[in-house]
Design an enzyme around this catalytic site. Structure first.
Site, PDB file in Angstrom:
ATOM      1  N   ARG A 163     -12.444  -8.550  -0.639  1.00 21.94           N
ATOM      2  CA  ARG A 163     -11.831  -9.393   0.384  1.00 21.94           C
ATOM      3  C   ARG A 163     -11.311  -8.537   1.534  1.00 21.94           C
ATOM      4  O   ARG A 163     -11.404  -8.924   2.704  1.00 21.94           O
ATOM      5  CB  ARG A 163     -10.716 -10.263  -0.204  1.00 21.94           C
ATOM      6  CG  ARG A 163      -9.614  -9.510  -0.910  1.00 21.94           C
ATOM      7  CD  ARG A 163      -8.451 -10.417  -1.280  1.00 21.94           C
ATOM      8  NE  ARG A 163      -8.817 -11.549  -2.102  1.00 21.94           N
ATOM      9  CZ  ARG A 163      -8.866 -11.529  -3.428  1.00 21.94           C
ATOM     10  NH1 ARG A 163      -8.615 -10.407  -4.080  1.00 21.94           N
ATOM     11  NH2 ARG A 163      -9.170 -12.603  -4.104  1.00 21.94           N
ATOM     12  N   ILE A 164     -10.786  -7.332   1.210  1.00 20.80           N
ATOM     13  CA  ILE A 164     -10.305  -6.454   2.273  1.00 20.80           C
ATOM     14  C   ILE A 164     -11.475  -5.837   3.018  1.00 20.80           C
ATOM     15  O   ILE A 164     -11.484  -5.780   4.259  1.00 20.80           O
ATOM     16  CB  ILE A 164      -9.383  -5.361   1.701  1.00 20.80           C
ATOM     17  CG1 ILE A 164      -8.127  -5.992   1.096  1.00 20.80           C
ATOM     18  CG2 ILE A 164      -9.001  -4.351   2.782  1.00 20.80           C
ATOM     19  CD1 ILE A 164      -7.259  -5.022   0.315  1.00 20.80           C
ATOM     20  N   THR A 237      -7.484   3.129   1.365  1.00 26.33           N
ATOM     21  CA  THR A 237      -6.394   2.155   1.255  1.00 26.33           C
ATOM     22  C   THR A 237      -6.580   1.301   0.010  1.00 26.33           C
ATOM     23  O   THR A 237      -5.912   0.275  -0.140  1.00 26.33           O
ATOM     24  CB  THR A 237      -6.342   1.237   2.492  1.00 26.33           C
ATOM     25  OG1 THR A 237      -7.609   0.566   2.623  1.00 26.33           O
ATOM     26  CG2 THR A 237      -6.049   2.019   3.751  1.00 26.33           C
ATOM     27  N   ALA A 238      -7.488   1.714  -0.880  1.00 29.67           N
ATOM     28  CA  ALA A 238      -7.822   0.908  -2.057  1.00 29.67           C
ATOM     29  C   ALA A 238      -7.030   1.370  -3.271  1.00 29.67           C
ATOM     30  O   ALA A 238      -5.930   0.890  -3.520  1.00 29.67           O
ATOM     31  CB  ALA A 238      -9.326   0.958  -2.311  1.00 29.67           C
ATOM     32  N   ARG A 239      -7.579   2.311  -4.019  1.00 24.60           N
ATOM     33  CA  ARG A 239      -6.922   2.863  -5.202  1.00 24.60           C
ATOM     34  C   ARG A 239      -7.198   4.359  -5.259  1.00 24.60           C
ATOM     35  O   ARG A 239      -8.325   4.806  -5.005  1.00 24.60           O
ATOM     36  CB  ARG A 239      -7.440   2.187  -6.490  1.00 24.60           C
ATOM     37  CG  ARG A 239      -7.039   0.731  -6.645  1.00 24.60           C
ATOM     38  CD  ARG A 239      -5.539   0.577  -6.893  1.00 24.60           C
ATOM     39  NE  ARG A 239      -5.151  -0.797  -7.189  1.00 24.60           N
ATOM     40  CZ  ARG A 239      -4.693  -1.652  -6.286  1.00 24.60           C
ATOM     41  NH1 ARG A 239      -4.580  -1.265  -5.017  1.00 24.60           N
ATOM     42  NH2 ARG A 239      -4.346  -2.874  -6.640  1.00 24.60           N
ATOM     43  N   GLU A 267       0.176   8.811  -8.150  1.00 21.65           N
ATOM     44  CA  GLU A 267       0.981   8.159  -7.117  1.00 21.65           C
ATOM     45  C   GLU A 267       2.368   7.852  -7.659  1.00 21.65           C
ATOM     46  O   GLU A 267       2.462   7.167  -8.686  1.00 21.65           O
ATOM     47  CB  GLU A 267       0.283   6.872  -6.679  1.00 21.65           C
ATOM     48  CG  GLU A 267       0.875   6.270  -5.420  1.00 21.65           C
ATOM     49  CD  GLU A 267       0.090   5.053  -4.949  1.00 21.65           C
ATOM     50  OE1 GLU A 267      -0.508   5.133  -3.867  1.00 21.65           O
ATOM     51  OE2 GLU A 267       0.089   4.038  -5.677  1.00 21.65           O
ATOM     52  N   HIS A 286       1.730   4.329   0.465  1.00 21.11           N
ATOM     53  CA  HIS A 286       1.258   3.046  -0.060  1.00 21.11           C
ATOM     54  C   HIS A 286       1.891   1.883   0.712  1.00 21.11           C
ATOM     55  O   HIS A 286       2.485   0.969   0.133  1.00 21.11           O
ATOM     56  CB  HIS A 286       1.578   2.923  -1.551  1.00 21.11           C
ATOM     57  CG  HIS A 286       0.690   1.941  -2.265  1.00 21.11           C
ATOM     58  ND1 HIS A 286       0.172   2.160  -3.513  1.00 21.11           N
ATOM     59  CD2 HIS A 286       0.217   0.713  -1.898  1.00 21.11           C
ATOM     60  CE1 HIS A 286      -0.568   1.135  -3.889  1.00 21.11           C
ATOM     61  NE2 HIS A 286      -0.554   0.227  -2.921  1.00 21.11           N
ATOM     62  N   ALA A 288       0.067   0.202   3.343  1.00 25.19           N
ATOM     63  CA  ALA A 288      -0.918  -0.625   4.041  1.00 25.19           C
ATOM     64  C   ALA A 288      -0.774  -2.093   3.669  1.00 25.19           C
ATOM     65  O   ALA A 288      -0.978  -2.975   4.509  1.00 25.19           O
ATOM     66  CB  ALA A 288      -2.333  -0.142   3.737  1.00 25.19           C
TER      67      ALA A 288
END
Length: 328
Positions: A163-164, A237-239, A267, A286, A288
């Site tokens: 979706r992103i 910006t995902a994982r 993280e 983190h 975003a």
């Protein structure tokens, strides 16, 4: 007697006011029977009346919805999550109970996509590396043309039509960029599809939008990072688990690549991580995803779902068991 469904907040209490500012709380009061002063951060709180709860409005900090909790809430029929992923929230008992699960992941995707597009355009202009050089050297020459920067025809590779990822593609449409997509499950009309290896080898900027699964762990390993051309930029910006951190550090230390990282593995990073000190790395903590006033977008999305439930309509953003493996 009220016919509004009995609902309960379950999340970090400090998030409530940002997710549901006063106008949204007033709207909520017309839809559900809910005590807006009561927020569950744990389900053994003696103030709670789980036996009557029909709908849980959850968020970050909600405890897992295990079999014990569900046994104490026999009337519970729906969980509306005012955040993104529900992986840490739902349990097998939720699917056995056939609960309706909804997520505000679409609303949370908006700021992530905005952050990513900003990062892509700034990276294409060389803002991060040239800004760091200016900070270091404290001088520049106006007549000096930077031949390697610019967004006219810049080749951008999108990894994952999530979706992103799809929102990023939509937002990039007005710009003169050459887009390429890798996704083993789906395609996007009008966007050239490529293998991951081809995308990495041809892209000036690579932006990651794949979910964290066993298949995607370290999908950018040492060999694949070496495919990226000199001067390329990696945006994540995902994982953090999508990238082999040690392999990325080695490439960054060589000066061959640059990176914009909002997520990392681990993280947060340990204080001694070399990523903090490399001049070709731009790190953010983190952020975003939804922060500040962006949280109310997710609250509004939850209220939309609650109105559908109250009206007997299907959820617009229902999450099923089959969705989880390919979700972020």
């Amino acid at each position: 007697m009220s016919t509004r469904p009995k609902a309960l907040f379950a999340m970090h209490e400090e998030h409530l006011a940002l997710l549901f500012p006063a106008p949204l709380l007033r709207r909520l009061d017309t839809i559900a029977d809910i005590d807006v002063t009561l927020v569950a951060e744990r389900f053994d709180d003696p103030r709670l009346s789980l036996a009557e709860t029909e709908i849980l409005i959850t968020g970050w900090g909600c405890p897992p919805l295990d079999a014990e909790l569900l046994a104490a809430a026999p009337r519970l029929r729906a969980v509306l999550h005012a955040a993104g992923s529900v992986k840490s929230l739902v349990s097998p008992a939720c699917w056995e109970r056939d609960l309706l699960i909804s997520s505000a992941a679409d609303a949370n995707a908006v700021p992530v996509a905005e952050y990513t597009v900003g990062a892509i355009l700034l990276a294409g202009k060389g803002i991060f590396t040239l800004g760091e050089r200016y900070r270091r050297e404290r001088t520049f020459t106006l007549a000096q043309i930077q031949a390697t920067v610019g967004n006219n025809g810049r080749r951008v590779g999108i990894v994952g039509a999530s979706r992103i990822g799809r929102k990023v593609i939509d937002l990039l449409a007005p710009y003169d960029l050459e887009l390429c997509l890798y996704d083993p499950y789906t395609s996007v009309e009008g966007i050239r599809q490529a293998s991951l290896e081809e995308l990495l080898s041809r892209s000036d900027i690579v932006s990651l939008h794949a979910p964290a699964t066993s298949e995607t762990r370290h999908m950018l390993d040492r060999e694949r990072l070496k495919l990226m051309p000199d001067g390329a930029v990696l945006i994540n910006t995902a994982r953090g688990s999508l990238v082999d951190t040690d392999a990325l550090v080695a490439e960054l230390k060589s000066g061959r690549l640059s990176a914009i990282l909002d997520v990392t593995e681990p993280e947060p990073l340990p204080p001694h991580s070399q990523l903090f000190d490399l001049p070709n790395v731009f790190l953010t903590p983190h952020l975003a995803g939804s922060h500040g006033n962006e949280l109310s977008r997710m609250g509004a999305a939850v209220l939309d779902e609650l109105e559908r439930l109250a009206a007997g309509l299907p959820l617009a953003h229902r999450v099923t068991y089959d969705d989880l493996e390919r979700a972020a």
